[in-house]
Design a protein around this motif. Structure first.
Motif, short mmCIF file in Angstrom:
data_model
loop_
_atom_site.label_atom_id
_atom_site.label_comp_id
_atom_site.label_asym_id
_atom_site.label_seq_id
_atom_site.Cartn_x
_atom_site.Cartn_y
_atom_site.Cartn_z
N PHE A 276 58.78 55.79 39.29
CA PHE A 276 58.51 54.49 39.91
C PHE A 276 57.04 54.40 40.31
N VAL A 277 56.51 55.49 40.88
CA VAL A 277 55.09 55.49 41.30
C VAL A 277 54.18 55.35 40.08
N ILE A 278 54.50 56.08 39.00
CA ILE A 278 53.67 55.99 37.78
C ILE A 278 53.71 54.57 37.23
N GLY A 279 54.90 53.96 37.21
CA GLY A 279 55.01 52.57 36.75
C GLY A 279 54.20 51.62 37.61
N CYS A 280 54.22 51.84 38.91
CA CYS A 280 53.44 50.99 39.81
C CYS A 280 51.94 51.16 39.57
N ILE A 281 51.52 52.37 39.22
CA ILE A 281 50.10 52.60 38.91
C ILE A 281 49.70 51.81 37.66
N ILE A 282 50.60 51.77 36.67
CA ILE A 282 50.33 50.98 35.46
C ILE A 282 50.14 49.51 35.83
N ILE A 283 51.02 49.01 36.70
CA ILE A 283 50.91 47.60 37.13
C ILE A 283 49.64 47.40 37.94
N LEU A 284 49.25 48.42 38.74
CA LEU A 284 48.02 48.32 39.53
C LEU A 284 46.80 48.21 38.62
N VAL A 285 46.81 48.98 37.54
CA VAL A 285 45.70 48.88 36.57
C VAL A 285 45.66 47.48 35.97
N ALA A 286 46.84 46.92 35.69
CA ALA A 286 46.91 45.56 35.17
C ALA A 286 46.37 44.56 36.19
N ALA A 287 46.64 44.82 37.47
CA ALA A 287 46.14 43.93 38.52
C ALA A 287 44.61 43.97 38.58
N PHE A 288 44.03 45.17 38.38
CA PHE A 288 42.57 45.27 38.35
C PHE A 288 42.02 44.48 37.16
N ASN A 289 42.75 44.51 36.05
CA ASN A 289 42.32 43.72 34.88
C ASN A 289 42.33 42.23 35.19
N ILE A 290 43.35 41.79 35.93
CA ILE A 290 43.42 40.38 36.32
C ILE A 290 42.23 40.04 37.22
N ALA A 291 41.93 40.95 38.18
CA ALA A 291 40.80 40.71 39.08
C ALA A 291 39.49 40.62 38.29
N SER A 292 39.32 41.53 37.33
CA SER A 292 38.07 41.52 36.57
C SER A 292 37.95 40.27 35.70
N SER A 293 39.05 39.83 35.09
CA SER A 293 38.99 38.61 34.28
C SER A 293 38.70 37.39 35.14
N LEU A 294 39.24 37.34 36.36
CA LEU A 294 38.96 36.22 37.25
C LEU A 294 37.51 36.23 37.72
N ILE A 295 36.99 37.44 37.98
CA ILE A 295 35.58 37.53 38.38
C ILE A 295 34.68 37.01 37.26
N MET A 296 34.99 37.40 36.03
CA MET A 296 34.22 36.90 34.88
C MET A 296 34.36 35.39 34.76
N LEU A 297 35.56 34.88 35.02
CA LEU A 297 35.77 33.43 34.94
C LEU A 297 34.97 32.71 36.01
N VAL A 298 34.93 33.26 37.21
CA VAL A 298 34.17 32.65 38.30
C VAL A 298 32.68 32.61 37.95
N ARG A 299 32.17 33.72 37.40
CA ARG A 299 30.74 33.75 37.04
C ARG A 299 30.45 32.75 35.91
N ALA A 300 31.37 32.62 34.96
CA ALA A 300 31.16 31.69 33.86
C ALA A 300 31.25 30.23 34.32
N LYS A 301 32.00 29.98 35.37
CA LYS A 301 32.24 28.62 35.84
C LYS A 301 31.48 28.31 37.13
N THR A 302 30.44 29.10 37.42
CA THR A 302 29.71 28.89 38.68
C THR A 302 29.15 27.47 38.78
N ARG A 303 28.58 26.97 37.69
CA ARG A 303 28.01 25.61 37.71
C ARG A 303 29.12 24.58 37.90
N ASP A 304 30.25 24.75 37.21
CA ASP A 304 31.36 23.80 37.37
C ASP A 304 31.88 23.81 38.80
N ILE A 305 31.92 25.01 39.40
CA ILE A 305 32.42 25.12 40.77
C ILE A 305 31.49 24.39 41.72
#
Length: 417
Positions: A276-305
């Motif tokens: 269960f812990v190992i599976g949660c770590i896999i999901i945690l890595v996925a969560a970091f990927n979501i955070a990184s993609s959102l950060i990239m999206l924010v930087r790309a959309k700074t002017r729109d924001i």
């Protein structure tokens, strides 16, 4: 989290970036796939572990009961009185006298170690673990004095035995003579072959009527080896049998299923937590990927924001928009992973066979895995916990990018526009 119409429209556009932002879409796709794989793996692993524990418990308890009242030196004399006291104990649903003794069996020059089990004929036919798993022959033929026995299917394969063949059982503790102890050898006819589903049991068990077992082992008619006990609640077996202990003190000891299989079930519990812990770590890595993609999206959309802020969009609106984008990725990945997990469990045997053919390896060796088939038993509570953990981690991953977007200063961004 309720969104206004324009917030939903912007969130939908950010979920599907334009042609110049395909890289962001690819990163978001990987994030969704990572969540999917994490949830998929957790659903499969936890369901299989639960099934493994449940199957082992059912098979082991089906043959050994929730507890045993075992006589000292393997012999319980005056067992009828102990049986009466056991049956009179509140919470006890059944009590069965047994004889168990490791011996040796031969057939046509083949030799195998066996575990002899002597049971009353009525108890033998009433035991669902044996009676419902007879593959060849009939337990009705295994009666006292008939000279017939029932054996496990793996033992039958190892000795090359079929219904009607003879099996010779050796008791090394035979009669004493001036020349020493002569082993006792008696031939029996195989009347039934059963498959319990636990490799060790199917490879070793020879079941015969109680009277025949007493004769083979040279035991008096008032002596058995133990009394198998089943209770209304296996998890409270210690409390249920507490009142019985003083009554058998000095004649027998009481051991429950937890004491007899401590190492096995503790190992399964630890492995389940680790998985269960190992599976949660896999999901945690996925969560970091979501955070990184959102950060990239924010930087790309700074002017729109910045333009949205000048048009009246509040910080709260921007927080909700980017949290919705990230949470949507998490929800879609979690839902897809859960569905894929259940679909995989439904065809797990075919998948196991396919992988085995591809790799050329026997991935489920019964001699190592105890059970003959890969079990599965999804636990609704654990499935809900997996879903909640995945959603929580993906939600937390959206907080920093969302507040970063909300903190954009339109004056600084649009100063030179």
């Amino acid at each position: 989290m309720l969104l206004s119409r324009y917030e939903r429209m912007i969130a939908r556009r950010y979920l599907l970036p334009g042609k110049g932002e395909r890289f962001i879409a690819v990163v978001a796709g990987f994030s969704l796939g990572a969540v999917l794989l994490g949830v998929w793996a957790l659903v499969i692993v936890m369901s299989v572990m639960n099934g493994f524990r449940a199957e082992l418990f059912d098979k082991i308890v089906g043959l050994n009961g929730h507890a045993i009242v075992q006589g000292y030196s393997g012999q319980l004399r005056d067992w009828q009185s102990v049986l009466a006291d056991t049956n009179a104990t509140p919470g006890v649903t059944s009590a069965t006298p047994l004889i168990e003794q490791p011996l040796m069996a031969t057939h046509n020059g083949r030799v195998e170690f066996v575990l002899l089990r002597g049971m009353r004929a009525a108890d033998m036919r009433a035991n669902p673990t044996i009676a419902k798993n007879v593959v060849v022959g009939s337990l009705a033929s295994v009666t006292p004095g008939s000279g017939r026995v029932a054996i496990g299917s793996r033992l039958a394969e190892a000795l090359g035995i079929d219904i009607g063949d003879d099996i010779t059982i050796w008791n090394p503790s035979g009669q004493s003579t001036p020349m020493g102890t002569v082993p006792r050898m008696i031939s029996y006819t195989v009347g039934a072959i059963f498959t319990v589903g636990v490799y060790d049991y199917d490879k070793a068990y020879v079941v015969m009527p109680m009277e025949d077992a007493q004769q083979l082992l040279l035991l008096p008619s008032d002596t058995v080896g133990m009394i198998e006990v089943k209770t209304a609640n296996p998890d409270k077996v210690g409390e249920i049998l507490a009142s019985l202990r003083p009554k058998v003190q000095g004649r027998a000891v009481i051991r429950d299923w937890r004491e007899m299989n401590t190492e096995l079930f503790q190992a399964l519990a630890v492995e389940q937590v680790v998985m269960f812990v190992i599976g949660c770590i896999i999901i945690l890595v996925a969560a970091f990927n979501i955070a990184s993609s959102l950060i990239m999206l924010v930087r790309a959309k700074t002017r729109d924001i910045a333009i949205l802020r000048t048009m009246g969009a509040t910080r709260g609106s921007l927080v909700r928009i980017f949290m919705t984008v990230g949470t949507t990725i998490g929800v879609l990945g979690t839902a897809a992973g859960t569905i894929l997990g259940f679909a995989t469990l439904a065809v797990r045997h075919q998948v196991l066979a396919l992988v085995g053919r591809i790799t050329g390896q026997n991935l489920w060796d019964p001699s190592i895995r105890f059970l003959t088939e890969l079990p599965s038993k999804p636990n609704p509570v654990e499935i809900v916990a997996i879903i909640l953990v995945a959603l929580l981690l993906t939600f937390l991953a959206t907080l920093y990018p969302a507040f970063k977007a909300a903190g954009t200063d339109p004056v600084q961004v649009l100063r030179y526009e």
